[in-house]
Design an enzyme around this catalytic site. Structure first.
Site, PDB file in Angstrom:
ATOM      1  CE1 TYR A  53      -3.323  -2.670  -0.096  1.00  0.00           C
ATOM      2  CE2 TYR A  53      -3.877  -2.219   2.185  1.00  0.00           C
ATOM      3  CZ  TYR A  53      -4.100  -2.908   1.019  1.00  0.00           C
ATOM      4  OH  TYR A  53      -5.108  -3.839   0.947  1.00  0.00           O
ATOM      5  CB  SER A 208     -13.795  -2.994  -2.614  1.00  0.00           C
ATOM      6  OG  SER A 208     -14.292  -1.919  -3.375  1.00  0.00           O
ATOM      7  N   GLY A 211     -18.616  -1.176  -2.518  1.00  0.00           N
ATOM      8  CA  GLY A 211     -18.832  -1.237  -3.956  1.00  0.00           C
ATOM      9  C   GLY A 211     -20.300  -1.103  -4.305  1.00  0.00           C
TER      10      GLY A 211
END
Length: 306
Positions: A53, A208, A211
């Site tokens: 990251y 995520s 989404g």
């Protein structure tokens, strides 16, 4: 905040996905640290990171180092925080991602991550993605070696199939505590992996998780991905954000679920944390397409292995 379990760890039901604090479009360090502190103030005790990251070439571990500084500067206690990092992916600095799952690489990556995080042993170390060039059993075997060496306390796997979950569980046994796959209101193809994780007593960490409600941090400027969905309608009726409704829906999908929404502002994670206390009605869950209703005090770990 209500609690859930990941192996032998008890964590807040909502975690923090720290990726947006270090990748493209990241905030300055002052805002990033404030976001981590706001998460801790809100009862978040699971923080998800990875050595990959970062934004630019040569920045490996940027997010891990940032989190270590943020935790050191926090005014409250941090002994109950579970840092979950990942290894096996890389970022050359051109926006692309690579995959390296060789045992030697994973062992060195875990040792480097522990040093950057400033811990003797990583609480939860996750294999970021299967490497198609390396036999899965060899990559998972590296996690077994790290557990045996005391470099990590628990292992997780990410972006995996049901077959890979079963094979990893056979190799790692109780050392495997979590699966992190994509799962959200818009992307529900991970249902078989979620249900298998639940049966095996593994926590399921959706990545995520917003989404269909908000774009991923990798999709450019964060913002609404759609409007007019049932999540938006229920949010408007309740006077809350659709993100909070989405996270509350995820928590109702299974007692194994621990969402880790990303955040780059204190207000975002503070709002997400409130999802742990948001009770959706049966009628609302039906509108959202949910077929599962659980009591919020349930936690993974009670199911018998399949």
């Amino acid at each position: 905040m209500r609690q859930r379990t990941i192996g032998r760890f008890t964590v807040g039901a909502i975690g923090l996905g720290a990726m947006p604090l270090s990748i493209e479009g990241r905030p300055d360090e002052r805002q990033a640290v404030a976001t981590v502190h706001a998460a801790l103030d809100a009862g978040v005790t699971l923080i998800d990171t990875a050595d990959s990251y970062h934004w630019h070439a040569g920045e490996r571990g940027h997010n891990e180092l940032l989190l270590a500084r943020a935790l050191r500067s926090y005014g409250g206690g941090t002994c109950g925080v579970l840092l979950a990092t990942k290894g096996g992916r890389g970022r050359p600095g051109d926006g692309s991602w690579t995959v390296t799952g060789t045992p030697g690489h994973l062992r060195r990556a875990a040792e480097d991550s522990a040093r950057r995080l400033g811990v003797e042993a990583i609480g939860l170390y996750q294999l970021h993605k299967p490497d198609p060039a390396v036999p899965w059993a060899e990559s998972v075997g590296a996690l077994r070696d790290l557990l045996d060496a005391g470099t990590i306390r628990a292992a997780g796997i990410s972006n995996v199939s049901t077959g890979q979950i079963r094979e990893a569980h056979a190799i790692l046994g109780a050392g495997l505590v979590s699966v992190q796959n994509q799962y959200s209101p818009a992307v529900r193809i991970g249902e078989p992996e979620l249900r298998l994780s639940e049966r095996l007593g593994l926590a399921f960490l959706p990545w995520s998780p917003l989404g269909g409600i908000s774009r991923s941090a990798l999709d450019g400027r964060p913002g609404p991905a759609s409007v007019g969905t049932a999540f938006h309608h229920i949010a408007a009726e309740r006077g809350v954000s659709p993100q909070r409704v989405a996270l509350a829906w995820l928590l109702n999908r299974s007692p194994a679920v621990v969402p880790v929404p990303g955040a780059s502002r204190p207000g975002s994670i503070q709002d997400s944390a409130l999802a742990a206390e948001t009770e959706l009605s049966e009628a609302e869950l039906a509108r959202l397409g949910s077929s599962v209703r659980i009591r919020p005090d349930h936690a993974p770990g009670s199911a018998s292995p399949a």
